[in-house]
Design a protein around this motif. Structure first.
Motif, PDB file in Angstrom:
ATOM      1  N   PRO B   7       0.811  -1.228   0.000  1.00  0.00           N
ATOM      2  CA  PRO B   7       0.000   0.000   0.000  1.00  0.00           C
ATOM      3  C   PRO B   7       0.842   1.276   0.000  1.00  0.00           C
ATOM      4  N   MET B   8       1.985   1.280   0.716  1.00  0.00           N
ATOM      5  CA  MET B   8       2.799   2.489   0.770  1.00  0.00           C
ATOM      6  C   MET B   8       3.364   2.787  -0.610  1.00  0.00           C
ATOM      7  N   GLU B   9       3.902   1.754  -1.232  1.00  0.00           N
ATOM      8  CA  GLU B   9       4.505   1.946  -2.555  1.00  0.00           C
ATOM      9  C   GLU B   9       3.443   2.423  -3.543  1.00  0.00           C
ATOM     10  N   SER B  10       2.257   1.849  -3.425  1.00  0.00           N
ATOM     11  CA  SER B  10       1.163   2.223  -4.315  1.00  0.00           C
ATOM     12  C   SER B  10       0.784   3.681  -4.113  1.00  0.00           C
ATOM     13  N   GLU B  11       0.758   4.090  -2.854  1.00  0.00           N
ATOM     14  CA  GLU B  11       0.379   5.469  -2.545  1.00  0.00           C
ATOM     15  C   GLU B  11       1.438   6.445  -3.055  1.00  0.00           C
ATOM     16  N   ILE B  12       2.700   6.061  -2.888  1.00  0.00           N
ATOM     17  CA  ILE B  12       3.784   6.932  -3.364  1.00  0.00           C
ATOM     18  C   ILE B  12       3.731   7.056  -4.883  1.00  0.00           C
ATOM     19  N   ARG B  13       3.482   5.932  -5.532  1.00  0.00           N
ATOM     20  CA  ARG B  13       3.379   5.953  -6.994  1.00  0.00           C
ATOM     21  C   ARG B  13       2.279   6.919  -7.422  1.00  0.00           C
ATOM     22  N   GLY B  14       1.143   6.811  -6.741  1.00  0.00           N
ATOM     23  CA  GLY B  14       0.002   7.677  -7.066  1.00  0.00           C
ATOM     24  C   GLY B  14       0.333   9.137  -6.858  1.00  0.00           C
ATOM     25  N   ARG B  15       1.026   9.399  -5.750  1.00  0.00           N
ATOM     26  CA  ARG B  15       1.381  10.792  -5.433  1.00  0.00           C
ATOM     27  C   ARG B  15       2.302  11.377  -6.505  1.00  0.00           C
ATOM     28  N   CYS B  16       3.278  10.578  -6.924  1.00  0.00           N
ATOM     29  CA  CYS B  16       4.210  11.025  -7.974  1.00  0.00           C
ATOM     30  C   CYS B  16       3.447  11.329  -9.258  1.00  0.00           C
ATOM     31  N   THR B  17       2.579  10.400  -9.607  1.00  0.00           N
ATOM     32  CA  THR B  17       1.817  10.565 -10.859  1.00  0.00           C
ATOM     33  C   THR B  17       0.961  11.819 -10.807  1.00  0.00           C
ATOM     34  N   ASP B  18       0.239  11.995  -9.692  1.00  0.00           N
ATOM     35  CA  ASP B  18      -0.633  13.167  -9.579  1.00  0.00           C
ATOM     36  C   ASP B  18       0.171  14.462  -9.595  1.00  0.00           C
ATOM     37  N   TYR B  19       1.291  14.457  -8.882  1.00  0.00           N
ATOM     38  CA  TYR B  19       2.107  15.663  -8.801  1.00  0.00           C
ATOM     39  C   TYR B  19       2.675  16.016 -10.169  1.00  0.00           C
ATOM     40  N   LEU B  20       3.193  15.007 -10.881  1.00  0.00           N
ATOM     41  CA  LEU B  20       3.743  15.266 -12.216  1.00  0.00           C
ATOM     42  C   LEU B  20       2.634  15.661 -13.198  1.00  0.00           C
ATOM     43  N   ALA B  21       1.476  15.060 -13.032  1.00  0.00           N
ATOM     44  CA  ALA B  21       0.357  15.426 -13.911  1.00  0.00           C
ATOM     45  C   ALA B  21       0.070  16.914 -13.788  1.00  0.00           C
ATOM     46  N   LYS B  22       0.123  17.410 -12.562  1.00  0.00           N
ATOM     47  CA  LYS B  22      -0.149  18.824 -12.317  1.00  0.00           C
ATOM     48  C   LYS B  22       0.970  19.688 -12.931  1.00  0.00           C
ATOM     49  N   LEU B  23       2.204  19.297 -12.653  1.00  0.00           N
ATOM     50  CA  LEU B  23       3.353  20.081 -13.110  1.00  0.00           C
ATOM     51  C   LEU B  23       3.483  20.071 -14.632  1.00  0.00           C
ATOM     52  N   LEU B  24       3.194  18.904 -15.232  1.00  0.00           N
ATOM     53  CA  LEU B  24       3.367  18.770 -16.678  1.00  0.00           C
ATOM     54  C   LEU B  24       2.085  19.093 -17.435  1.00  0.00           C
ATOM     55  N   ASN B  25       1.034  19.395 -16.691  1.00  0.00           N
ATOM     56  CA  ASN B  25      -0.247  19.768 -17.286  1.00  0.00           C
ATOM     57  C   ASN B  25      -0.783  18.695 -18.243  1.00  0.00           C
ATOM     58  N   ARG B  26      -0.821  17.476 -17.743  1.00  0.00           N
ATOM     59  CA  ARG B  26      -1.286  16.338 -18.547  1.00  0.00           C
ATOM     60  C   ARG B  26      -2.162  15.479 -17.647  1.00  0.00           C
ATOM     61  N   PRO B  27      -3.151  14.771 -18.212  1.00  0.00           N
ATOM     62  CA  PRO B  27      -3.982  13.903 -17.355  1.00  0.00           C
ATOM     63  C   PRO B  27      -3.134  12.778 -16.758  1.00  0.00           C
ATOM     64  N   ALA B  28      -3.387  12.469 -15.480  1.00  0.00           N
ATOM     65  CA  ALA B  28      -2.604  11.453 -14.772  1.00  0.00           C
ATOM     66  C   ALA B  28      -2.599  10.107 -15.499  1.00  0.00           C
ATOM     67  N   LYS B  29      -3.703   9.759 -16.130  1.00  0.00           N
ATOM     68  CA  LYS B  29      -3.753   8.442 -16.774  1.00  0.00           C
ATOM     69  C   LYS B  29      -2.826   8.335 -17.983  1.00  0.00           C
ATOM     70  N   LEU B  30      -2.353   9.500 -18.488  1.00  0.00           N
ATOM     71  CA  LEU B  30      -1.414   9.477 -19.612  1.00  0.00           C
ATOM     72  C   LEU B  30       0.039   9.416 -19.144  1.00  0.00           C
ATOM     73  N   ILE B  31       0.217   9.384 -17.817  1.00  0.00           N
ATOM     74  CA  ILE B  31       1.590   9.354 -17.301  1.00  0.00           C
ATOM     75  C   ILE B  31       1.959   7.920 -16.953  1.00  0.00           C
ATOM     76  N   ASP B  32       2.839   7.342 -17.762  1.00  0.00           N
ATOM     77  CA  ASP B  32       3.233   5.935 -17.636  1.00  0.00           C
ATOM     78  C   ASP B  32       4.255   5.778 -16.510  1.00  0.00           C
ATOM     79  N   PRO B  33       3.923   4.991 -15.478  1.00  0.00           N
ATOM     80  CA  PRO B  33       4.856   4.841 -14.354  1.00  0.00           C
ATOM     81  C   PRO B  33       6.132   4.087 -14.726  1.00  0.00           C
ATOM     82  N   HIS B  34       6.140   3.446 -15.896  1.00  0.00           N
ATOM     83  CA  HIS B  34       7.341   2.708 -16.291  1.00  0.00           C
ATOM     84  C   HIS B  34       8.170   3.449 -17.333  1.00  0.00           C
TER      85      HIS B  34
END
Lengths: 580, 95
Positions: B7-34
């Motif tokens: 759960p922690m790793e999952s939450e961190i992954r989500g946080r990174c994705t959401d934060y980058l989505a905001k910074l890069l101005n792109r929908p989170a689902k388009l941000i590939d974690p790999h």
């Protein structure tokens, strides 16, 4: 009412070169600390006194002259720290021309660095053992005939221990700055000893600094503002310069403010975005006991200033002793050594509200409707000994007050020209005003106007440069990087430009034509990601928007050159044909 | 196939994705974690901001070099989760 600063007439030594200046400081104030470097936690690392600096630079100068001769160029590839300062002054003492360079990014193609190498044919590159160990790729990559690497720590005691260093004259080149110019057309600005001493004196008078004025800076030493306004200015004054790595600032912006407090610094300079970053990262618990009242000059330069940035910074840090009147707008460029205009110490920036619509047409007028208003911030007045003129780019006629035109400069700070580039030197440095006779002027490529009081307002640019976080990027370099990603991306059929967002952020847009023949084979998303990756690796910036379009969709001149401004306009209007 | 994330790793992954989505101005689902950070358009300034965001949220220290060693959101999240777990364990032992 703000206290008016009156420059005091002080008896000045008259050094004729930077070498003179360094010797003078080492003789007059040998044990005073000249430079201090702070670690990422803000801890002081071994400081350099003026005598230390002279001794180490002199020893290294001997090693340089064992290998090269006066007038040869030496690349300086140094990480943040004081070794750069020693190497720079070693070059000065030896009469060798230093060429400060950013260490190329790991994943880049290093074309930009290679372009500089090819342009100025250095005989030597100086670096640290740390760089040689962690970046063998850099050492390997830069090899040439009659070129060698000198590792600072390995520079053995010179065979000529009492090296008699021939005196430099005012007209001799002291520095080559490659901060303007693209990869395909690098431009090495030739800055003489006279230019540096004169601009330093002009800066001293404008800022009102003394030997007691401590400076704190994180701006990179390969950036003209980092080198001339900090490292050289404090030497000129006999003052202390506290340096930090740029990454230290980016990671923990408040460490910059803490250093200003700790050292009771009078001057700290940064590009506009840095003031925003401090506000963004403000945490009361990290600012406890910090007193910024010693900070008299918050010089803001290298990129356009924003009124909302100044307001937000002022209000966030007022409770910590920051006086908004310390904000000191400034304008300059490498071709004028560094500084061209500066504010009035202690008066704060001058703002003016104008009609946005009229400004777009090159006219300065009061807004006619509330939503038509735009606040402009003045960049200050021309420095002592300098002239600034506003010129119509086409007719070359001088324009009157409150008319927008190209900013032209003349004065002792205008550099000698571009290294071995007579054509570009003539067109940039030897311009003449229509109807005004033989005087030569520097064309800045920036647009602006002078108001009734002589205040310069910079409003735009004719030159094709993109400025992101205070660093110059050239559209043609970015376009070239994009086109190198895949053969489907048509050569010379791309446009890179920026648009200003509401929040003041510059958004980078890349538009590129794609060959018809490949279109069915390529996964667009993959291609876009590859383009993004190449731009980050090569230029350290993110392309916010990447648009692939049909061949022939970009507007071009009759000679086939892409028209970037027109592309921007069409894109903003949503009229570009996207590739299917 | 990926094994289930803690759960922690999952939450961190989500946080990174959401934060980058905001910074890069792109929908989170388009941000590939790999995807490598550069492919997402994460330049060095953005990567520093991302680390700062994680540092503040998790109250741990993250040196900037880890961006080079763990150059995707997935790898970074895994590493950061490990760091945090050992910090927490250390804290419990001390307590």
């Amino acid at each position: 009412m703000a206290e008016r600063y009156e420059p005091k007439a002080t008896p000045r030594e008259h050094p004729i070169s930077l070498a003179d200046l360094l010797r003078h400081r080492a003789t007059e104030q040998p044990h005073d600390r000249a430079y201090v470097f702070l670690s990422d936690r803000g801890n002081e690392q071994a400081p350099l006194t003026f005598a230390d600096l002279y001794r180490r630079a002199h020893a290294l100068a001997g090693s340089l002259l064992d290998r090269v001769k006066r007038g040869d160029r030496a690349l300086l590839l140094f990480p943040p720290g004081l070794d750069f300062v020693v190497a720079f002054f070693a070059c000065v003492l030896a009469g060798v021309i230093p060429v400060p360079m950013m260490i190329p990014r790991r994943a880049s193609s290093r074309d930009a660095a290679n372009a500089i190498l090819a342009d100025c044919s250095p005989r030597l590159a100086v670096t640290t053992r740390g760089v040689a160990t962690t970046r063998p790729d850099v050492i390997e990559r830069f090899q040439a005939v009659e070129f060698e690497w000198l590792i600072l720590e390995q520079a053995t005691q010179t065979t000529k221990p009492n090296v008699c260093v021939a005196a430099s004259k005012r007209g001799d080149i002291a520095l080559l700055q490659y901060t303007s110019g693209s990869t395909s057309e690098p431009r090495g600005v030739m800055v003489s000893h006279g230019n540096l001493l004169d601009n330093s004196e002009m800066i001293r008078l404008a800022l009102g600094n003394t030997r007691a004025s401590t400076f704190v800076s994180w701006v990179p030493h390969y950036h003209d503002m980092g080198l001339i306004l900090n490292i050289l200015q404090t030497l000129y004054l006999g003052a202390l310069c506290v340096l930090m790595a740029p990454v230290t600032f980016m990671q923990r912006p408040l460490t910059w403010l803490r250093a200003i407090h700790t050292y009771r610094a009078e001057v700290a300079t940064a590009p506009n975005f840095a003031f925003d970053l401090c506000v963004l990262r403000f945490r009361a618990e990290q600012m406890r006991d910090i007193d910024l009242s010693s900070w008299k000059l918050a010089l803001n330069g290298a990129e356009p200033l924003r009124a909302d940035t100044l307001d937000r910074f002022g209000s966030t840090f007022a409770p910590y002793g920051f006086n908004a009147n310390s904000m000191y707008p400034a304008y300059g460029l490498a071709e004028a050594t560094l500084l061209v205009t500066g504010g009035h110490r202690g008066s704060g920036p001058i703002t003016r509200r104008v009609s946005r619509a009229e400004l777009q047409k090159g006219r300065v007028a009061a807004p006619t409707r509330p939503d038509d208003g735009q606040v402009l911030i003045g960049c200050g007045q021309p420095l002592v000994g300098e002239h600034v003129a506003i010129i119509a780019p086409d007719s070359r006629r001088r324009l009157e007050v409150d008319s927008v035109g190209e900013v032209w400069v003349s004065g002792p700070n205008v550099a000698q020209g571009y290294w071995q580039n007579a054509g570009a030197t003539a067109s940039t440095f030897r311009a003449q005003i229509e109807g005004e006779g033989g005087k030569y002027w520097l064309r800045t490529g920036d647009l602006g106007f002078l108001d009734q009081s002589g205040e310069l307002f910079v409003t735009g640019r004719i030159k094709d440069v993109i400025i992101i976080r205070g660093m110059n990027h050239y559209p043609q370099d970015i376009e070239n990087t994009v086109q190198n990603v895949h053969p489907a991306l048509r050569r010379n059929c791309g446009a890179a430009f920026t648009t200003l967002e509401e929040n003041g952020r510059e958004k980078l847009v890349v538009i590129q034509e794609v060959e018809r023949t490949y279109r069915s084979e390529i996964a667009v998303a993959e291609l876009v990601a590859s383009i993004r990756e190449a731009v980050v690796n090569e230029h350290e910036v993110n392309a916010d928007e990447i648009l692939l379009i049909a061949p022939g969709a970009l507007p071009k001149t009759t000679s086939g050159k892409v028209q970037r401004n027109l592309t921007r306009t069409i894109w903003l209007d949503g009229l570009l044909e996207v590739a299917k | 196939m990926e094994s289930e994330l803690d759960p922690m790793e999952s939450e961190i992954r989500g946080r990174c994705t959401d934060y980058l989505a905001k910074l890069l101005n792109r929908p989170a689902k388009l941000i590939d974690p790999h995807a490598k950070f550069a492919r997402l358009g994460v330049d060095s300034a953005t990567s520093v901001f991302l680390l700062m965001e994680l540092e503040e949220w998790l109250a741990i220290e993250l040196p900037t070099e880890i961006i080079f060693e763990y150059p995707t959101i997935a790898q970074l999240a895994q590493h950061v989760a490990r760091c945090r777990a050992s910090e927490t364990a250390r804290g419990r032992r001390r307590g």
